[in-house]
Motif scaffolding. Structure first.
Motif: not given
Length: 70
Positions: A61-70, A52-59
Motif C-alpha cells: 500500500r505504501a509503495q502504491r501511494m508513493l508511486g501515485s505521486d509520480q 507477515q501477510d499484513g506487513l507485506k500488505d502495508r508495504i
C-alpha cells in the motif's frame, strides 16, 4: 546504532504489582523485564504468517501511494 528511546506506559494497579513481583523474584530491574517481554512479543509476531501477510500488505500500500505521486 540508534540511540535508546524513552517511552511511557500505563499499567493497571494489578499489572504493576505483578510486574514488580516478577522483577523482585527474578532479581531484575522492571525495565529489563519489560524489554525482554517486548523482544519476545516481536519475535513471536515476526514468525506469525498472518502478521507477515499484513506487513507485506502495508508495504505494498505504501509503495502504491508513493508511486501515485509520480
Amino acid at each position: 546504532m540508534k540511540p535508546a528511546k524513552a517511552m511511557t506506559i500505563r499499567l493497571s494497579a494489578d499489572q504493576a504489582e505483578e510486574l514488580e513481583t516478577v522483577a523482585l523474584v527474578d532479581d531484575q530491574p522492571i525495565s529489563e523485564i519489560i524489554r525482554a517481554a517486548i523482544s519476545e512479543h516481536i519475535l513471536t509476531r515476526k514468525a506469525d504468517s498472518s502478521f507477515q501477510d499484513g506487513l507485506k500488505d502495508r508495504i505494498e500500500r505504501a509503495q502504491r501511494m508513493l508511486g501515485s505521486d509520480q
